[in-house]
Write an enzyme that holds these catalytic residues in place. Structure first.
Site, PDB file in Angstrom:
ATOM      1  N   TYR A 120     -49.714  -0.251 -43.822  1.00 28.95           N
ATOM      2  CA  TYR A 120     -49.892  -0.729 -42.449  1.00 28.95           C
ATOM      3  C   TYR A 120     -50.556   0.313 -41.553  1.00 28.95           C
ATOM      4  O   TYR A 120     -50.636   0.123 -40.343  1.00 28.95           O
ATOM      5  CB  TYR A 120     -48.544  -1.124 -41.860  1.00 28.95           C
ATOM      6  N   LYS A 168     -41.410   2.218 -55.400  1.00 25.17           N
ATOM      7  CA  LYS A 168     -42.146   1.812 -56.597  1.00 25.17           C
ATOM      8  C   LYS A 168     -42.860   3.031 -57.175  1.00 25.17           C
ATOM      9  O   LYS A 168     -44.041   2.994 -57.530  1.00 25.17           O
ATOM     10  CB  LYS A 168     -43.143   0.695 -56.240  1.00 25.17           C
ATOM     11  N   ASP A 200     -39.075  -4.029 -57.075  1.00 23.57           N
ATOM     12  CA  ASP A 200     -39.077  -5.334 -57.725  1.00 23.57           C
ATOM     13  C   ASP A 200     -37.705  -5.644 -58.320  1.00 23.57           C
ATOM     14  O   ASP A 200     -37.226  -6.784 -58.254  1.00 23.57           O
ATOM     15  CB  ASP A 200     -40.178  -5.427 -58.785  1.00 23.57           C
ATOM     16  N   ASP A 224     -40.699  -4.782 -44.748  1.00 20.90           N
ATOM     17  CA  ASP A 224     -41.103  -6.040 -44.126  1.00 20.90           C
ATOM     18  C   ASP A 224     -40.783  -7.215 -45.045  1.00 20.90           C
ATOM     19  O   ASP A 224     -40.132  -8.191 -44.653  1.00 20.90           O
ATOM     20  CB  ASP A 224     -42.601  -5.981 -43.820  1.00 20.90           C
ATOM     21  N   ASP A 228     -37.269  -9.928 -45.067  1.00 21.23           N
ATOM     22  CA  ASP A 228     -37.489 -11.373 -44.947  1.00 21.23           C
ATOM     23  C   ASP A 228     -36.847 -12.120 -46.110  1.00 21.23           C
ATOM     24  O   ASP A 228     -36.325 -13.230 -45.945  1.00 21.23           O
ATOM     25  CB  ASP A 228     -38.991 -11.682 -44.905  1.00 21.23           C
TER      26      ASP A 228
END
Length: 327
Positions: A120, A168, A200, A224, A228
């Site tokens: 971002y 990750k 993951d 983010d 969610d």
């Protein structure tokens, strides 16, 4: 002492839930001065500018900012506003409340999301008609700042023993390697326990057994997406608040978007925005009042009235009035 609160409703249901949160704050009779400003899609359509300089400057000078939602211009609005308050961490609780039909009612998580860099950071390029690139930025300094905050966050509460680092680094060895190693080092220096999970694997495990997690420190994009995902476990985005915290100022906003399908109908769920306002109260040192708002919201979610997204038929105003009455 008077605190200046910038109020930026934005677009869609932001124009409905933000005033609801202000009504709740006003009911507490705290010495707040609310200053409203504009930003978002409708403003850009009218003026060609989604975030005017005066709105940015207000957020940069106010003691705290309460923000609603932005639509297509979200990246042009919320990212600069987070910069205006010098926010380095995005706090996103995801909690299942009594009385709400949650997929995983045992869920009670807090995501501490790095808020300044990662993918971002905005370094995108179109090299050719066929090739577009995105540069991911991860620094030791930003990772350490998040690590220090995470250590302080869990140490200040009797409810948390440590935190989980989600990353990750098995694939993004340099960037997520820096993120993981720096935060782990900071936690070790502070005597705070940590564990780590690949993002993951976390996405699967949190759906199956969310109670095995508590506080999660994660990179920007992962925070983010995964928060969610957690919203789906507790009853939807209408229940997720957030706080963008800097060293001196904060920006407080619901995680949900503009919800154009119901905007203007007066049935938007104000809970996430009101809980965000409670987080703002905590940030400003009004712990007792924040606790009262949390209790009033939880009682209303459990006993009603509820908006249609939670299976009820109440309006935004009905829910807001019920919360204020319980205060």
């Amino acid at each position: 002492m008077t605190h200046e609160i910038a109020v930026i409703p934005g677009d869609g249901i932001g124009k409905e839930v933000t005033p609801a949160a202000v009504d709740v704050l006003e009911a507490l009779e705290i010495d707040f001065e609310f200053v409203e400003a504009d930003a978002g899609d409708s403003l850009k359509e009218a003026t060609g500018e989604a975030l005017p300089q005066e709105t940015y400057d207000l957020a940069a000078s106010a003691d705290a900012t309460l923000f609603g939602a932005a639509g297509e211009t979200a990246a042009d609005v919320i990212l600069p506003l987070r910069d205006a308050v010098d926010s380095f961490v995005n706090i996103r609780p995801a909690k299942a409340y009594p009385g709400i039909d949650a997929v995983r009612p045992e869920t009670d998580l807090v995501f501490l999301r790095e808020n300044t860099e990662g993918v971002y950071a905005g370094h995108e390029d179109r090299l050719t008609e066929d090739v577009a690139t995105l540069t991911r930025v991860v620094t030791e300094s930003a990772s350490a700042e998040l690590g220090e905050f995470a250590c302080e966050y869990v140490s200040e509460s009797d409810d948390h023993d440590g935190f989980t680092i989600v990353h990750k680094a098995n694939v993004m060895r340099e960037t997520d390697g820096v993120f993981r190693d720096t935060i782990k080092s900071v936690a070790d220096e502070n005597g705070v326990e940590t564990d780590e999970v690949l993002m993951d694997a976390f996405a699967t495990r949190v759906c199956l057994e969310p109670e095995q997690f508590d506080v999660i420190a994660c990179p920007n994009l992962a925070g983010d997406v995964l928060s969610d995902l957690a919203a789906g476990l507790v009853g939807g985005l209408g229940l997720l608040p957030s706080a963008n915290v800097g060293s001196e100022r904060g920006l407080f906003e619901p995680v949900h978007g503009t919800a154009p399908d119901i905007a203007g109908e007066g049935v938007a769920n104000p809970a996430a925005t009101i809980i965000s306002a409670a987080m703002m109260l905590e940030f400003l040192g009004y712990d007792e009042q924040a606790h009262a708002v949390h209790e009033a919201v939880e009682a209303t979610l459990e006993e009603g009235p509820r908006t249609p997204d939670l299976g009820g038929d109440a309006s935004t105003d009905d829910v807001t009035d019920a919360i204020i009455e319980r205060l």
